[in-house]
Enzyme design. Structure first.
Site, PDB file in Angstrom:
ATOM      1  N   GLU A  60      -5.455  -8.708   0.524  1.00 13.62           N
ATOM      2  CA  GLU A  60      -5.770  -7.532   2.034  1.00 13.62           C
ATOM      3  C   GLU A  60      -7.556  -7.423   2.261  1.00 13.62           C
ATOM      4  O   GLU A  60      -7.854  -7.158   1.267  1.00 13.62           O
ATOM      5  CB  GLU A  60      -5.294  -6.823   3.015  1.00 13.62           C
ATOM      6  CG  GLU A  60      -3.819  -7.605   3.612  1.00 13.62           C
ATOM      7  CD  GLU A  60      -3.696  -5.429   4.624  1.00 13.62           C
ATOM      8  OE1 GLU A  60      -3.842  -4.823   4.239  1.00 13.62           O
ATOM      9  OE2 GLU A  60      -2.154  -5.547   4.072  1.00 13.62           O
ATOM     10  N   GLU A 106       0.813  -1.257  -0.373  1.00 18.14           N
ATOM     11  CA  GLU A 106      -0.168   0.108   0.144  1.00 18.14           C
ATOM     12  C   GLU A 106       0.432   1.265   0.165  1.00 18.14           C
ATOM     13  O   GLU A 106       0.951   1.855   0.868  1.00 18.14           O
ATOM     14  CB  GLU A 106      -0.474  -0.153   1.250  1.00 18.14           C
ATOM     15  CG  GLU A 106      -1.883  -0.757   1.356  1.00 18.14           C
ATOM     16  CD  GLU A 106      -3.450  -0.662   2.393  1.00 18.14           C
ATOM     17  OE1 GLU A 106      -2.724  -0.287   3.158  1.00 18.14           O
ATOM     18  OE2 GLU A 106      -4.171  -2.218   2.509  1.00 18.14           O
TER      19      GLU A 106
HETATM   20  C1  FCB Z   1      -4.325  -2.558   5.681  1.00 13.35           C
HETATM   21  C2  FCB Z   1      -2.755  -2.295   5.757  1.00 13.35           C
HETATM   22  C3  FCB Z   1      -2.999  -3.343   7.453  1.00 13.35           C
HETATM   23  C4  FCB Z   1      -4.400  -3.279   8.227  1.00 13.35           C
HETATM   24  C5  FCB Z   1      -5.464  -3.039   7.422  1.00 13.35           C
HETATM   25  C6  FCB Z   1      -6.396  -2.986   8.332  1.00 13.35           C
HETATM   26  O1  FCB Z   1      -4.219  -0.740   4.882  1.00 13.35           O
HETATM   27  O2  FCB Z   1      -2.561  -2.545   5.126  1.00 13.35           O
HETATM   28  O3  FCB Z   1      -1.737  -3.559   8.277  1.00 13.35           O
HETATM   29  O4  FCB Z   1      -3.758  -1.850   9.359  1.00 13.35           O
HETATM   30  O5  FCB Z   1      -5.167  -1.808   6.280  1.00 13.35           O
END
Ligand code: FCB
Length: 451
Positions: free
Chosen positions: A361, A175
């Site tokens: 994620e 990210e």
């Molecule tokens: C993302 C991050 C991760 C975590 C989630 C909730 O942006 O990559 O580390 O904090 O959010």
């Protein structure tokens, strides 16, 4: 198939045999042991000391103590039945000063972790940078400075020379949007800088360091698949006006296309660069070519869609993120919209055609209540998980080359500026005792994976 969300039951077999099912974590959020085995300080250690920076005044100093409990955590994953695990490597454990000679004890930790995963039949997915930059590099200028780009490529070389024989899935950055804008514009993440122009240069340097590292990783890890993970959002207009529609396009340029376009060899979006004007990053000859180094997959982190309204005078982009009334939200206030994942993946596939896509994620935070018997009936998270898995199935059925899904997160952990006030785990962590307990969402995942 019923439309009642909780009863939607996607089946593992719908996804095909090679599909990866995993969990994700990151080093600073779970490891703790910040002084162990020669680890240097990271920008998050420093940022956490700033009064008011972290909601509960905490830090990742202990977190889930995963550095000492990793075997137990691998056993937990094995019981869950995942076949892949995405973790990140703490740069300050490998190069305590951000450059130069590697710390063998740091490398050994990840080496043991990787061997432990392989022994359990779990494929290791390593992210090189999930935000914990060595403080020494920050002191030398940090991501705004080109020296950090060179240091990252060297660090990638060190790590992949050591682990590249066994780790065959590499993610350069997690990210970059967050590092650039939360870290250098809003100042709510480390290193806590608030400067718009600087944040755009950081964006560029992160992408550049990614592109320059790709061939180095390939050289050291024969046959590996290499990619990057982006946080991406479908963007929706607040109203039906032409002005809001134009604002969506401008916001999408900054939020999504400033990352996707250069990575997929289109250069930075001209329209966005024009809006940024003098704040646009300084791009040198050859940079765009480096950034567009071919990758094997795109990692997509999906949490929520964004709703945007026209906002004249509101910064270079003249758009504002607004809250839609009456929608389902997590405890963080993030809108819950599984259909947004389908929209997003189809769009990425249509506009950029990455060879493979992995959801690296996806997850949610709710206020969990531990029952007297120790169980955690997190029904909202379970529903969130099941509905997003179903959305992933729909995207795949629509032709998106989706090959895996990683739930965020294996464990409750240190949620950055929110400290320990937000729990994202499918496993509950009692921070006083470090006891791990699978929540109802984790049990659902295990059942889904077994079926
Ligand atoms: C993302 C991050 C991760 C975590 C989630 C909730 O942006 O990559 O580390 O904090 O959010």
């Amino acid at each position: 198939m019923t439309s009642t969300p909780d009863l939607l039951q996607p089946r593992r077999s719908d996804f095909g045999p090679g599909f990866l099912w995993g969990c994700a974590t990151s080093s600073y959020q779970i490891e703790g042991a910040v002084d162990a085995d020669g680890r240097g300080a990271s920008i998050w250690d420093r940022f956490c000391q700033r009064p008011g920076a972290i909601r509960d005044g905490s830090s990742g100093a202990v977190a889930c103590d995963h550095y000492h409990r990793w075997e137990e955590d691998l056993d937990l994953m094995q019981r869950l039945g995942v076949n892949a695990y995405r973790f990140s490597i703490a740069w300050p454990r490998i190069q305590p000063d951000g450059r130069g000679k590697a710390e063998p004890r740091g490398l050994d930790f990840y080496s043991r972790l990787v061997d432990g995963l392989l022994r359990r039949g779990i494929q290791p997915w390593a992210t090189l940078h999930h935000w914990d930059l060595p403080q020494a590099l920050q002191d030398a200028g940090g991501w705004p400075h080109i020296g950090t780009v060179r240091a990252f490529v060297d660090y990638a070389d060190v790590v992949t020379r050591h682990l590249g024989d066994r780790v065959k899935r590499w993610i350069t950055h997690n990210e970059p949007w967050c590092t650039a804008f939360l870290g250098h514009h809003e100042g709510v993440h480390a290193p806590g800088v608030k400067d718009w122009k600087t944040s755009l240069q950081v964006l560029h340097h992160l992408l550049l360091s990614h592109g320059l590292a790709v061939p180095v990783i390939r050289r050291n890890s024969p046959g590996a698949m290499v990619g990057i993970t982006l946080s991406l959002h479908p963007i929706e207009p607040a109203g039906d006006s032409a002005a809001d529609a134009a604002a969506v396009r401008r916001h999408d340029g900054l939020r999504n296309r400033m990352f996707l376009d250069p990575l997929f060899n289109k250069g930075y979006p001209a329209e966005t660069m024009a809006l940024l004007g003098a704040n646009a990053p300084n791009v040198l000859t050859g940079d765009l070519q480096a950034i567009a180094a071919p990758t094997d997959f795109l990692g997509v982190n999906y949490y929520f869609p964004e709703v945007v309204a026209d906002a004249p005078g509101h910064g270079d982009i003249a758009a504002r993120v607004v809250e839609r009334e009456g929608v389902e939200r997590t405890a963080f206030g993030w809108q819950v919209k599984p259909a947004g994942l389908v929209t997003l993946l189809r769009r990425i596939h249509a506009d950029y055609g990455p060879r493979r896509i992995y959801i690296t994620e996806n997850g949610s935070t709710f206020d969990d209540v531990v029952q007297p018997d120790g169980s955690v009936p997190d029904l909202q998270r379970r529903s969130f998980l099941a509905r997003h898995v179903e959305a992933a199935r729909q995207a795949q059925a629509a032709g998106v080359p989706l090959h895996g899904y990683f739930a965020w997160s294996l464990l409750d952990n240190f949620e950055w500026a929110e400290g320990y006030t937000r729990r994202f785990g499918i496993t509950h962590v009692d921070y006083a005792t470090q006891r791990r307990t699978l929540k109802a969402s984790g049990q659902w995942y295990a059942q889904f994976l077994r079926a």
